[in-house]
Design a protein around this motif. Sequence first.
Motif, PDB file in Angstrom:
ATOM      1  N   VAL A  42     -15.643   5.769  -3.163  1.00  0.00           N
ATOM      2  CA  VAL A  42     -15.879   5.569  -1.820  1.00  0.00           C
ATOM      3  C   VAL A  42     -14.705   4.999  -0.818  1.00  0.00           C
ATOM      4  N   ASP A  43     -13.431   5.144  -1.525  1.00  0.00           N
ATOM      5  CA  ASP A  43     -12.223   4.865  -0.922  1.00  0.00           C
ATOM      6  C   ASP A  43     -11.910   6.191   0.042  1.00  0.00           C
ATOM      7  N   ALA A  44     -11.773   5.871   1.308  1.00  0.00           N
ATOM      8  CA  ALA A  44     -11.830   6.951   2.329  1.00  0.00           C
ATOM      9  C   ALA A  44     -10.137   7.084   2.668  1.00  0.00           C
ATOM     10  N   GLY A  45      -9.194   6.430   1.900  1.00  0.00           N
ATOM     11  CA  GLY A  45      -7.707   6.424   2.223  1.00  0.00           C
ATOM     12  C   GLY A  45      -6.878   5.090   2.222  1.00  0.00           C
ATOM     13  N   ASN A  46      -7.584   4.033   1.923  1.00  0.00           N
ATOM     14  CA  ASN A  46      -6.977   2.897   2.001  1.00  0.00           C
ATOM     15  C   ASN A  46      -5.799   2.654   0.973  1.00  0.00           C
ATOM     16  N   ASN A  47      -5.802   3.317  -0.129  1.00  0.00           N
ATOM     17  CA  ASN A  47      -4.723   3.234  -1.131  1.00  0.00           C
ATOM     18  C   ASN A  47      -3.372   3.929  -0.296  1.00  0.00           C
ATOM     19  N   ASN A  48      -3.549   4.900   0.408  1.00  0.00           N
ATOM     20  CA  ASN A  48      -2.398   5.351   1.178  1.00  0.00           C
ATOM     21  C   ASN A  48      -1.513   4.332   1.709  1.00  0.00           C
ATOM     22  N   TYR A  49      -1.989   3.150   1.977  1.00  0.00           N
ATOM     23  CA  TYR A  49      -1.127   2.201   2.658  1.00  0.00           C
ATOM     24  C   TYR A  49      -0.826   0.979   2.042  1.00  0.00           C
ATOM     25  N   ILE A  50      -0.990   1.250   0.636  1.00  0.00           N
ATOM     26  CA  ILE A  50      -0.307   0.040  -0.237  1.00  0.00           C
ATOM     27  C   ILE A  50       0.379   0.758  -1.293  1.00  0.00           C
ATOM     28  N   PRO A  51       1.480   0.093  -1.964  1.00  0.00           N
ATOM     29  CA  PRO A  51       2.296   0.566  -3.037  1.00  0.00           C
ATOM     30  C   PRO A  51       1.524   0.809  -4.212  1.00  0.00           C
ATOM     31  N   THR A  52       0.809   1.761  -4.498  1.00  0.00           N
ATOM     32  CA  THR A  52       0.189   2.151  -5.744  1.00  0.00           C
ATOM     33  C   THR A  52       0.498   3.648  -6.237  1.00  0.00           C
ATOM     34  N   LEU A  98      -7.505   0.434   6.538  1.00  0.00           N
ATOM     35  CA  LEU A  98      -6.233   0.578   6.617  1.00  0.00           C
ATOM     36  C   LEU A  98      -5.337   1.553   7.174  1.00  0.00           C
ATOM     37  N   ASP A  99      -6.096   2.620   7.818  1.00  0.00           N
ATOM     38  CA  ASP A  99      -5.661   3.830   8.508  1.00  0.00           C
ATOM     39  C   ASP A  99      -5.404   3.311   9.786  1.00  0.00           C
ATOM     40  N   PRO A 100      -4.183   3.501  10.188  1.00  0.00           N
ATOM     41  CA  PRO A 100      -3.613   3.145  11.665  1.00  0.00           C
ATOM     42  C   PRO A 100      -4.374   4.088  12.580  1.00  0.00           C
ATOM     43  N   LYS A 101      -4.728   5.055  12.184  1.00  0.00           N
ATOM     44  CA  LYS A 101      -5.226   6.177  13.303  1.00  0.00           C
ATOM     45  C   LYS A 101      -6.526   5.704  13.862  1.00  0.00           C
ATOM     46  N   TYR A 102      -7.074   4.630  13.457  1.00  0.00           N
ATOM     47  CA  TYR A 102      -8.407   4.098  13.734  1.00  0.00           C
ATOM     48  C   TYR A 102      -8.160   2.721  14.190  1.00  0.00           C
ATOM     49  N   ASN A 103      -9.300   2.338  15.217  1.00  0.00           N
ATOM     50  CA  ASN A 103      -9.237   0.955  15.775  1.00  0.00           C
ATOM     51  C   ASN A 103     -10.641   0.441  15.465  1.00  0.00           C
ATOM     52  N   ILE A 104     -10.831  -0.653  16.212  1.00  0.00           N
ATOM     53  CA  ILE A 104     -12.178  -1.444  16.086  1.00  0.00           C
ATOM     54  C   ILE A 104     -13.337  -0.505  16.682  1.00  0.00           C
ATOM     55  N   SER A 105     -12.744   0.204  17.679  1.00  0.00           N
ATOM     56  CA  SER A 105     -14.111   1.134  18.271  1.00  0.00           C
ATOM     57  C   SER A 105     -14.464   2.192  17.200  1.00  0.00           C
ATOM     58  N   ASP A 106     -13.747   2.577  16.583  1.00  0.00           N
ATOM     59  CA  ASP A 106     -14.118   3.460  15.435  1.00  0.00           C
ATOM     60  C   ASP A 106     -14.699   2.623  14.354  1.00  0.00           C
ATOM     61  N   PHE A 107     -14.235   1.765  13.774  1.00  0.00           N
ATOM     62  CA  PHE A 107     -14.777   0.930  12.931  1.00  0.00           C
ATOM     63  C   PHE A 107     -16.066   0.171  13.125  1.00  0.00           C
ATOM     64  N   ALA A 108     -16.422   0.136  14.382  1.00  0.00           N
ATOM     65  CA  ALA A 108     -17.754  -0.461  15.067  1.00  0.00           C
ATOM     66  C   ALA A 108     -18.951   0.164  14.310  1.00  0.00           C
ATOM     67  N   THR A 109     -18.791   1.493  14.138  1.00  0.00           N
ATOM     68  CA  THR A 109     -20.003   2.228  13.698  1.00  0.00           C
ATOM     69  C   THR A 109     -19.663   2.677  12.242  1.00  0.00           C
ATOM     70  N   GLY A 110     -18.673   2.007  11.291  1.00  0.00           N
ATOM     71  CA  GLY A 110     -18.519   2.314  10.221  1.00  0.00           C
ATOM     72  C   GLY A 110     -17.090   2.155   9.837  1.00  0.00           C
TER      73      GLY A 110
END
Length: 356
Positions: A42-52, A98-110
């Motif tokens: 269910v990872d939508a891309g958070n690992n893109n923004y951490i050193p792994t 962690l995707d900088p393309k999105y903000n709280i207005s996007d996250f408010a619905t998921g």
Amino acid sequence: MEWKMLKLLTLWSLHILCLILLHMKKANAEVPAIIVFGDSSVDAGNNNYIPTVARSNFQPYGRDFYGGQATGRFCNGRIPTDFISEDFGIKKYVPAYLDPKYNISDFATGVSFASAATGYDNATSDVLSVIPLWRQLEYYKDYQKNLSAYLGETKAKDTISKSIHLMSLGTNDFLENYYTMPGRASQYTPQQYQIFLASIAENFIRKLYDLGARKISLGGLPPMGCLPLERTTNIMGQNGCVSNYNNIALEFNDRLKNLTTKLNQELPGMRLAFSNPYYIMLLIIKKPDLYGFESASVACCATGMFEMGYACSRGRMFSCTDASKYVFWDSFHPTEKTNSIVAKYVMDNVLAQFLE
């Protein structure tokens, strides 16, 4: 002739009525958002923004996603939570926190806090330096603060209580950690380790409850012995499913199911559902032709036997041309088509209760 026509019209009218009622049910369901915790399923891309190294933000990953974009989802397209979000009439995919393309207005619905290669056990997340479950909870707390600032405290609390919180993890604890690394196997028997993981799951759910969550889906394990990687290495078993791993999955799922019953009794107002992907996945793997698949033992990416992540990228010239014919995308993760089937099964048989 007239009788047959009348019968057909009556059946058609009933069909239309059912669709209208279903639409009304969804519209009145009050599920404002899908909030996700877990691993690569269910990872939508958070690992893109951490050193792994546990990443998939490159081709051929995402080749069937919108715009052919490799988002960091370990799939050729969408993952189960994307389909579930769409089924609830919210949006077509759930973005990574962690995707900088999105903000709280996007996250408010998921929003997804999930991290590929993580598990319940902190030692599992340490293997590839990914986001542990406790850190996902800290992100969730920050999210709640941002949501309160965006919606106002009253509406934010209402949103949290009505949103569905999805948990999907555990496979890595066994395959990446317990049966691969020396530490936990020397401390626990397989059954003791299951108890240890289930206690972490319980504590996590209790913390979500304390933070206002009331609708939670606790995901079970798939038949992890049937993953292409495990079958490839099961030479003595003629590359069949590894029964020991499947038995562990069944045992652990029973523990999670019992945990669900316990917490529903103990936590007032809680609606905790156990979402079990095991049997639908096993049916797809054992009888792929029923679903239009041609291969269940070998994946689409590269040779399909052991590649995932960067190994898929290096072997992309050998990848299949049509992923919809394959149950698995890489040696560990299902294709978009498989994800859609599993998501529909879970939606119809488990999550539909949240529409009531």
